[in-house]
Design an enzyme around this catalytic site. Structure first.
Site, PDB file in Angstrom:
ATOM      1  N   GLU A  48      84.239  84.192  17.653  1.00 44.43           N
ATOM      2  CA  GLU A  48      85.055  84.961  16.721  1.00 44.43           C
ATOM      3  C   GLU A  48      84.239  86.125  16.160  1.00 44.43           C
ATOM      4  O   GLU A  48      83.068  85.971  15.818  1.00 44.43           O
ATOM      5  CB  GLU A  48      85.541  84.059  15.580  1.00 44.43           C
ATOM      6  CG  GLU A  48      86.449  84.762  14.587  1.00 44.43           C
ATOM      7  CD  GLU A  48      86.943  83.850  13.481  1.00 44.43           C
ATOM      8  OE1 GLU A  48      87.996  84.164  12.902  1.00 44.43           O
ATOM      9  OE2 GLU A  48      86.285  82.823  13.188  1.00 44.43           O
ATOM     10  N   LYS A 127      95.187  85.717  15.334  1.00 44.33           N
ATOM     11  CA  LYS A 127      95.012  84.517  14.517  1.00 44.33           C
ATOM     12  C   LYS A 127      96.270  84.265  13.691  1.00 44.33           C
ATOM     13  O   LYS A 127      96.728  85.135  12.944  1.00 44.33           O
ATOM     14  CB  LYS A 127      93.804  84.706  13.615  1.00 44.33           C
ATOM     15  CG  LYS A 127      93.303  83.466  12.907  1.00 44.33           C
ATOM     16  CD  LYS A 127      91.996  83.802  12.194  1.00 44.33           C
ATOM     17  CE  LYS A 127      91.314  82.595  11.615  1.00 44.33           C
ATOM     18  NZ  LYS A 127      90.000  82.976  11.013  1.00 44.33           N
ATOM     19  N   CYS A 169      89.719  79.864  15.287  1.00 46.31           N
ATOM     20  CA  CYS A 169      89.095  79.276  14.108  1.00 46.31           C
ATOM     21  C   CYS A 169      90.051  78.418  13.277  1.00 46.31           C
ATOM     22  O   CYS A 169      90.355  77.294  13.634  1.00 46.31           O
ATOM     23  CB  CYS A 169      88.458  80.376  13.273  1.00 46.31           C
ATOM     24  SG  CYS A 169      87.240  79.750  12.079  1.00 46.31           S
TER      25      CYS A 169
END
Length: 297
Positions: A48, A127, A169
């Site tokens: 990331e 995301k 994440c």
């Protein structure tokens, strides 16, 4: 559910050390991607925010424009670096994530890019869940101060191997994404992520093993290397977990590449031993993979 993975598959996770110099980050990534390619990796994963520091203070100044696609080299040097590198390495390449700016909406996103061995863009994933947390005395972080969420699940076919799922994440904390992906036939769930020293110690390995166990698929988590001089300290410990929730490989805290060989036989062995795919009670509770799932922004 048999045959999700069509051929033996070597996964490489690059736990990259990143800094404030974007060009240096891209150069460093190139060195390690080519090393992983020489080691025979089928798919190479970067972490990331691999081209920039991680933090709300950095996202706007490091953001690149990806739309309309393909962007120009000046709009997104990272896009073109990844495309060229995928073709040079002859491997699938996942650019963990980069800050993205969309001019039309004036929004910023945390966006992952997957390229084919020919350098073609196969998929992007923004995301979905913003990292907004407040653990008293430990850490407060609010991604949504700058970033906006994506609005879709991202499943990608990578011939000749099979289907994988991309997320980033904090997305791992929401098992619905993983469940849908697994029930749609993915053999691997990938999460480039930058957990911190608080959440990493608590939940990094636990989340990886939980998603693998719940769905009897492989899971890969790719972190930046830990830098205690940075404003945000990543946990490290990039890892690959098998469908039985066993950790196949785990990095330490520093920069390194870890590899894992994935096989269809392992998925089949685990699913035959504990056959949950034939034991679910959709007469009692719903199959969320058949509901209103968004695969397009």
């Amino acid at each position: 559910m048999a045959g999700l993975l069509k051929q033996p598959f070597k996964l490489a996770l690059i736990q990259l050390a990143t800094g404030a110099d974007k060009a240096a980050n891209l150069s460093r990534a190139r060195t390690h991607v080519l090393e992983a390619s020489r080691a025979g990796a089928s798919l190479i994963v970067l972490p990331e925010c691999f081209n920039s520091p991680y933090g709300t203070a950095y996202f706007p100044s490091y953001a690149e424009t990806l739309l309309p696609s393909p962007p120009t080299p000046s709009q997104s040097p990272t896009y073109h670096a990844l495309s060229s590198l995928a073709a040079e390495s002859g491997s699938y390449l996942l650019g963990g994530s980069i800050p993205e700016y969309v001019k039309e909406t004036e929004k910023y996103h945390n966006t992952s890019l997957l390229f084919s061995p020919e350098g073609e863009l196969l998929a992007t994933h923004r995301k979905v869940h913003m990292f907004d947390i407040d653990i008293p005395g430990k850490i407060t972080f609010k991604e949504s101060d700058v970033l906006s969420p994506g609005n879709k699940l991202t499943l990608v076919d990578i011939p000749p191997y099979g289907k994988i799922a991309l997320a980033i994440c904090y997305d791992i904390r929401f098992p619905e994404l993983a469940t849908v992906a697994a029930r749609k036939g993915c053999f691997l769930l990938l999460y480039p992520g930058a957990f911190n020293l608080t959440t990493g110690a608590l939940h990094w390995s636990l989340q990886a093993r939980a998603r693998a166990l719940d769905n009897q698929v492989f899971v890969g988590l790719c972190s930046p290397a830990r830098d205690m001089e940075a404003s945000y300290n990543a946990w490290g410990h990039s890892m690959v977990v098998d469908p039985n929730a066993e950790v196949l490989v785990e990095a330490g805290e520093s920069e390194e590449i870890v590899y894992a060989d994935l096989s269809a036989e392992r998925i089949e062995e685990v699913r035959k031993g504990i056959p949950i795919y034939g034991q679910r009670r959709f007469d009692v509770y719903p199959d969320i993979s058949t509901g209103r799932v968004k695969f397009e922004e």
